[in-house]
Design a protein around this motif. Structure first.
Motif, mmCIF file in Angstrom:
data_model
loop_
_atom_site.group_PDB
_atom_site.id
_atom_site.type_symbol
_atom_site.label_atom_id
_atom_site.label_comp_id
_atom_site.label_asym_id
_atom_site.label_seq_id
_atom_site.Cartn_x
_atom_site.Cartn_y
_atom_site.Cartn_z
ATOM 1 N N PHE A 639 0.859 -1.188 0.000
ATOM 2 C CA PHE A 639 0.000 0.000 0.000
ATOM 3 C C PHE A 639 0.893 1.235 0.000
ATOM 4 O O PHE A 639 0.846 2.075 0.901
ATOM 5 N N ASN A 640 1.741 1.323 -1.018
ATOM 6 C CA ASN A 640 2.741 2.383 -1.091
ATOM 7 C C ASN A 640 2.344 3.439 -2.106
ATOM 8 O O ASN A 640 1.222 3.432 -2.657
ATOM 9 N N GLN A 641 3.271 4.323 -2.426
ATOM 10 C CA GLN A 641 2.980 5.418 -3.333
ATOM 11 C C GLN A 641 2.694 4.911 -4.742
ATOM 12 O O GLN A 641 1.860 5.485 -5.454
ATOM 13 N N ARG A 642 3.361 3.829 -5.148
ATOM 14 C CA ARG A 642 3.086 3.276 -6.479
ATOM 15 C C ARG A 642 1.657 2.748 -6.558
ATOM 16 O O ARG A 642 0.987 2.885 -7.585
ATOM 17 N N TRP A 643 1.188 2.124 -5.470
ATOM 18 C CA TRP A 643 -0.195 1.633 -5.432
ATOM 19 C C TRP A 643 -1.179 2.786 -5.489
ATOM 20 O O TRP A 643 -2.183 2.738 -6.221
ATOM 21 N N ILE A 644 -0.899 3.849 -4.734
ATOM 22 C CA ILE A 644 -1.784 5.025 -4.736
ATOM 23 C C ILE A 644 -1.825 5.650 -6.130
ATOM 24 O O ILE A 644 -2.897 6.020 -6.638
ATOM 25 N N HIS A 645 -0.671 5.749 -6.757
ATOM 26 C CA HIS A 645 -0.612 6.336 -8.099
ATOM 27 C C HIS A 645 -1.462 5.520 -9.077
ATOM 28 O O HIS A 645 -2.154 6.088 -9.939
ATOM 29 N N TRP A 646 -1.411 4.206 -8.949
ATOM 30 C CA TRP A 646 -2.223 3.353 -9.818
ATOM 31 C C TRP A 646 -3.714 3.639 -9.628
ATOM 32 O O TRP A 646 -4.444 3.788 -10.606
ATOM 33 N N LEU A 647 -4.168 3.697 -8.387
ATOM 34 C CA LEU A 647 -5.582 3.951 -8.115
ATOM 35 C C LEU A 647 -6.018 5.301 -8.669
ATOM 36 O O LEU A 647 -7.114 5.446 -9.224
ATOM 37 N N LYS A 652 -9.193 6.210 -11.388
ATOM 38 C CA LYS A 652 -9.734 7.570 -11.236
ATOM 39 C C LYS A 652 -10.274 7.820 -9.825
ATOM 40 O O LYS A 652 -11.280 8.521 -9.641
ATOM 41 N N ILE A 653 -9.604 7.229 -8.841
ATOM 42 C CA ILE A 653 -9.960 7.469 -7.443
ATOM 43 C C ILE A 653 -9.230 8.723 -6.974
ATOM 44 O O ILE A 653 -8.061 8.930 -7.299
ATOM 45 N N LYS A 654 -9.907 9.540 -6.206
ATOM 46 C CA LYS A 654 -9.273 10.745 -5.679
ATOM 47 C C LYS A 654 -8.107 10.348 -4.776
ATOM 48 O O LYS A 654 -8.168 9.344 -4.072
ATOM 49 N N GLU A 655 -7.065 11.182 -4.786
ATOM 50 C CA GLU A 655 -5.857 10.837 -4.043
ATOM 51 C C GLU A 655 -6.132 10.659 -2.558
ATOM 52 O O GLU A 655 -5.615 9.725 -1.936
ATOM 53 N N ILE A 684 -3.202 -9.133 4.789
ATOM 54 C CA ILE A 684 -4.092 -9.086 3.623
ATOM 55 C C ILE A 684 -3.433 -8.230 2.544
ATOM 56 O O ILE A 684 -3.064 -7.078 2.792
ATOM 57 N N GLY A 685 -3.291 -8.796 1.374
ATOM 58 C CA GLY A 685 -2.564 -8.141 0.304
ATOM 59 C C GLY A 685 -3.342 -7.074 -0.424
ATOM 60 O O GLY A 685 -4.573 -6.961 -0.317
ATOM 61 N N HIS A 686 -2.617 -6.328 -1.219
ATOM 62 C CA HIS A 686 -3.176 -5.192 -1.951
ATOM 63 C C HIS A 686 -4.107 -5.614 -3.086
ATOM 64 O O HIS A 686 -4.913 -4.803 -3.554
ATOM 65 N N SER A 687 -4.003 -6.878 -3.526
ATOM 66 C CA SER A 687 -4.854 -7.300 -4.651
ATOM 67 C C SER A 687 -6.333 -7.185 -4.329
ATOM 68 O O SER A 687 -7.154 -6.954 -5.232
ATOM 69 N N TYR A 688 -6.702 -7.346 -3.049
ATOM 70 C CA TYR A 688 -8.115 -7.259 -2.667
ATOM 71 C C TYR A 688 -8.695 -5.877 -2.956
ATOM 72 O O TYR A 688 -9.897 -5.756 -3.240
ATOM 73 N N VAL A 689 -7.862 -4.863 -2.864
ATOM 74 C CA VAL A 689 -8.379 -3.494 -2.999
ATOM 75 C C VAL A 689 -7.683 -2.764 -4.152
ATOM 76 O O VAL A 689 -7.458 -1.562 -4.090
ATOM 77 N N THR A 690 -7.341 -3.500 -5.201
ATOM 78 C CA THR A 690 -6.789 -2.893 -6.410
ATOM 79 C C THR A 690 -7.762 -3.158 -7.548
ATOM 80 O O THR A 690 -7.816 -4.272 -8.086
ATOM 81 N N PRO A 691 -8.567 -2.165 -7.909
ATOM 82 C CA PRO A 691 -9.566 -2.386 -8.962
ATOM 83 C C PRO A 691 -8.909 -2.562 -10.319
ATOM 84 O O PRO A 691 -7.724 -2.274 -10.509
ATOM 85 N N LYS A 692 -9.678 -3.079 -11.261
ATOM 86 C CA LYS A 692 -9.182 -3.221 -12.622
ATOM 87 C C LYS A 692 -8.911 -1.845 -13.225
ATOM 88 O O LYS A 692 -9.295 -0.818 -12.681
ATOM 89 N N GLU A 693 -8.248 -1.872 -14.370
ATOM 90 C CA GLU A 693 -7.843 -0.630 -15.016
ATOM 91 C C GLU A 693 -9.043 0.054 -15.678
ATOM 92 O O GLU A 693 -9.178 0.099 -16.890
ATOM 93 N N ALA A 695 -12.262 3.288 -14.633
ATOM 94 C CA ALA A 695 -12.754 4.270 -13.664
ATOM 95 C C ALA A 695 -13.898 3.687 -12.844
ATOM 96 O O ALA A 695 -14.761 2.967 -13.362
ATOM 97 N N LEU A 696 -13.905 4.017 -11.539
ATOM 98 C CA LEU A 696 -14.978 3.569 -10.646
ATOM 99 C C LEU A 696 -16.053 4.638 -10.565
ATOM 100 O O LEU A 696 -15.755 5.825 -10.403
ATOM 101 N N ALA A 697 -17.294 4.193 -10.667
ATOM 102 C CA ALA A 697 -18.398 5.158 -10.576
ATOM 103 C C ALA A 697 -18.513 5.729 -9.171
ATOM 104 O O ALA A 697 -18.747 6.935 -8.987
ATOM 105 N N ASP A 698 -18.358 4.898 -8.169
ATOM 106 C CA ASP A 698 -18.496 5.332 -6.773
ATOM 107 C C ASP A 698 -17.502 4.531 -5.948
ATOM 108 O O ASP A 698 -17.700 3.335 -5.712
ATOM 109 N N VAL A 699 -16.430 5.178 -5.483
ATOM 110 C CA VAL A 699 -15.372 4.473 -4.771
ATOM 111 C C VAL A 699 -15.863 3.905 -3.449
ATOM 112 O O VAL A 699 -15.467 2.801 -3.033
ATOM 113 N N ASN A 700 -16.735 4.625 -2.744
ATOM 114 C CA ASN A 700 -17.232 4.135 -1.453
ATOM 115 C C ASN A 700 -18.083 2.884 -1.624
ATOM 116 O O ASN A 700 -17.987 1.928 -0.837
#
Length: 738
Positions: A639-647, A652-655, A684-693, A695-700
């Protein structure tokens, strides 16, 4: 007249493949075998089995066309000359020398035809179901002075058919897979006309490239900085033919054949296929270096030997090849010294005249070593292989082709065997090879930079280290908690090793508790007719594929490698997968071997990547013997900066939302790590909370769905006896831990 209660030995008397030691052996009352430095123990056990009283004869095998006691219709005949006959009196037990009472030195040698043997030591088998009668005649001829019954052999189906009067080569008619031969031979003939008019040839090639109608033909030009292509300053015939003998699809190779064939006036039909043809690397298919690095005479010498290849083949057909051997040998010796060529000139000889020359690609060299004990210099010493060595090899192979047990009867069949000889039954691994015998040619380039760009959150330096360890150690294991991307990463590391995205070069499977050695390596299985047959498992099939494609990387990916019993499943292969035992010298007999099968070894171009889920309590612990053959890499939640950049960039998740999800996951993982009943293996790994490539309509809404359907069930399994801990974990995820 032969005595079947003693052994009969027919042996060679050469040292270093050329020096005839017959007189030395007879004068000293011994027979000695001189092994190479590369294989010092070759035949040692066989020689130790020789007993006093056994009969022994010195023989030499060769091929002849002329002055034969029967009409061979100008076809080569295998001959075995008998030089000396004696009886073994003592075995010194050193695996090299036996003492012999030589009774007769025969000069000139008496000649036996047809039923011959190329290897250094031959112990004829009286009990062989097909050759027993021939063996009896052979022993009577060699040891008891009886004449050979030539009519008997000429009436046998094999030799009788071979030496029927026929002036035509029926190879293409009988074997349609070799329909490429006429096109290649005519192409070489027409290409030779441009030896002294290369400018016209280059201009025509440049015109084809500029038309952009023929794919991949731009290899015959040089690129400019602005993206345009420039005509070559010169070209050799082998490079022209290499343009359609590369790792390309059949359709693209046909297109190049068609375009270049029309350019130079070839009338033979374009080949339907390219079976058994050795090919060049896409990135290195020129037979000469750039102008600033090559000798001024390099390309002229290539044209000269190309012409000699065609002339020598014609001379062979007319029975006068001996006249041209000295000149050809000298040209071979000069060309082999040229920069970067190594064994590749022989590829070109074969393309130009496939019925007369043998290609010395790695596949063919390995096959010749297995079948005839022929040893070649290691690649770094290829210049030690002279033109005379090559010509001697051609003669030896011609003699071998006439033997009834030879696996090929021509150079074309030999190359086909080396490149395409697979079981008739469909094998799941057949998809590794396309119909040209090479591995998935048009794959996209792949490296660590691309891996990171596809969503890998591990540092590039660490990834490069993984690839390098895989390259050196041959076997690695990715271990870590669930959701850390072990399976996803394993195949992409394989792509990085290959340098291209070749999915068909990967053999993927999963271990499970009921998997056995017979499933994975080799075992007996019922066939359609109800009988048992020995069937290779995925590992052995991958091994054979790697041997057939020695320049390619074959990667076996084993998911959940510790879910079965790895030591039992691998069996003897546990020793053979070790990085420093990846050669024939360390071959072993498997639990189940086929008749006359050589010891099994794993080639250096086969790699293994395993994955391990540390959180599964049901998994088998890896024993030390298996562990030391693998390099291990720990994967952790990223859950590092590279993961955040991907999201942010891909989903299209807000930073701030990405940071928030990462903080909650880290908090939950800290709770898990601090739990004495769980620990770091259960993070628990990052794959659980890494969406596909996308945009998400509603992140929550998306995150809550992940919590309900994936994370909550996992936590309930972790804390099945402490539901309050599940609730605490869910509160952390939802950000309301207070």
């Amino acid at each position: 007249m032969e005595e079947k209660n003693i052994n009969y030995w027919l042996v060679g008397a050469s040292r270093g493949h050329s020096e005839d030691m017959t007189d030395y052996l007879v004068e000293n009352g011994i027979w000695e075998f001189w092994p190479s430095q590369k294989s010092p123990n070759r035949y040692a056990d066989t020689i130790k089995s020789m007993q006093p009283g056994d009969r022994i004869a010195i023989k030499a095998s060769y091929v002849r066309k002329k002055d034969l006691p029967f009409d061979n219709h100008n076809k080569p005949v295998s001959v075995m000359g008998i030089k000396a006959v004696g009886t073994i009196t003592k075995n010194r037990g050193d695996g090299r020398v036996v003492e012999v009472d030589w009774e007769q030195r025969i000069e000139p040698p008496k000649e036996w035809f047809f039923y011959t043997y190329q290897k250094s030591i031959w112990k004829p088998d009286f009990n062989h179901p097909r050759r027993g009668e021939m063996t009896e005649q052979l022993i009577d001829f060699v040891f008891h002075g009886q004449p050979q019954d030539l009519d008997y052999f000429l009436e046998k189906s094999f030799w009788g058919k071979r030496y029927q009067p026929s002036a035509t080569d029926q190879l293409v008619e009988e074997l349609p897979q070799f329909s490429w031969v006429p096109f290649y031979e005519e192409f070489a003939n027409k290409l030779l006309r441009f030896k002294n008019d290369r400018k016209t040839l280059l201009t025509g090639i440049d015109r084809l490239i500029q038309q952009k109608e023929t794919p991949y033909l731009e290899i015959l030009s040089t690129p400019n900085e602005d993206g345009t292509r420039e005509i070559l300053d010169d070209i050799c015939p082998f490079t022209v033919m290499a343009s359609f003998n590369r790792s390309l699809t059949s359709e693209n190779r046909k297109a190049i054949c068609n375009a270049l064939g029309e350019l130079i006036g070839v009338e033979a039909p374009v080949p339907d296929g390219f079976d058994g043809i050795p090919i060049m690397n896409n990135q290195k298919s020129w037979f000469f270096s750039s102008k600033d690095k090559r000798d001024p005479g390099d390309i002229d010498r290539l044209w000269d030997i190309f012409e000699s290849v065609i002339n020598y083949a014609e001379a062979c057909d007319e029975g006068r090849e001996d006249e041209l051997k000295p000149a050809f040998g000298k040209k071979f010796d000069r060309v082999i010294q040229q920069r970067g060529l190594r064994w590749t000139p022989s590829f070109g000889f074969y393309w130009a005249r496939p019925n007369h020359f043998v290609p010395l690609d790695q596949n063919t060299r390995r096959l010749l070593q297995e079948q005839l004990d022929i040893e070649f210099p290691i690649d770094s010493k290829y210049k030690d292989f002279t033109g005379q060595d090559y010509l001697n090899l051609l003669d030896q192979l011609k003699a071998w082709f006439t033997e009834s047990d030879a696996i090929a009867k021509s150079f074309v069949e030999l190359s086909y065997k080396a490149w395409n000889d697979v079981d008739d039954e469909h094998d799941p691994l057949d998809s590794i090879c396309d119909d040209d015998g090479d591995i998935e040619p048009e794959a996209e380039p792949y490296d660590v930079e691309r891996l990171v760009g596809e969503g890998c959150f591990i540092a590039a330096d660490t990834l490069n280290r993984m690839v390098e360890r895989l390259r050196v150690k041959k076997n690695i294991i990715l271990q870590g908690p669930p959701g850390t991307g072990k399976t996803w990463l394993s195949k992409r590391l394989a792509f990085c090793l290959m340098g291209a995205q070749r999915l068909n070069n990967i053999v993927a499977l999963q271990f499970h508790p009921t998997l056995s050695y017979e499933d994975f390596v080799r075992g007996w299985r019922p066939s359609a007719d109800g009988k048992l047959q020995l069937v290779d498992g995925p590992l052995m099939r991958a091994v054979e594929t790697a041997k057939r494609n020695p320049t390619k990387h074959i990667v076996v990916v084993i998911e959940e490698i510790n879910r079965g019993n790895p030591a039992q499943i691998f069996g003897e292969m546990l020793t053979l997968i070790e990085a420093n035992k990846r050669e024939r010298l360390y071959g072993l007999e498997l639990s189940h071997m086929r008749e006359k099968e050589a010891p099994i070894y794993i080639p250096a171009n086969l790699y293994i990547i395993g994955t391990m889920n540390n959180a599964d309590r049901s998994l088998t612990m890896m024993d030390y013997a298996l562990r030391r053959r693998f390099s291990f890499f720990d994967l952790e939640p990223e859950f590092n900066q590279r993961w955040i950049h991907w999201l942010v960039q891909k989903a299209k998740i807000k930073e701030q939302d990405a940071y928030s999800i990462g903080e909650r996951m880290r908090a939950l993982n800290q709770m898990i790590a601090d739990d004495d009943a769980l620990g770091k293996d259960f993070l628990i790994g990052h794959s659980y909370v890494t969406p596909k490539e996308q945009a998400l309509a509603d992140v929550n809404e998306w995150f809550e769905e992940v919590i309900q359907t994936e994370l909550r069930p996992l936590l309930e399994e972790y804390w099945f006896d402490r539901p309050e801990r599940v609730d605490d974990g869910l509160k952390l995820l939802r950000g309301n831990s207070d």
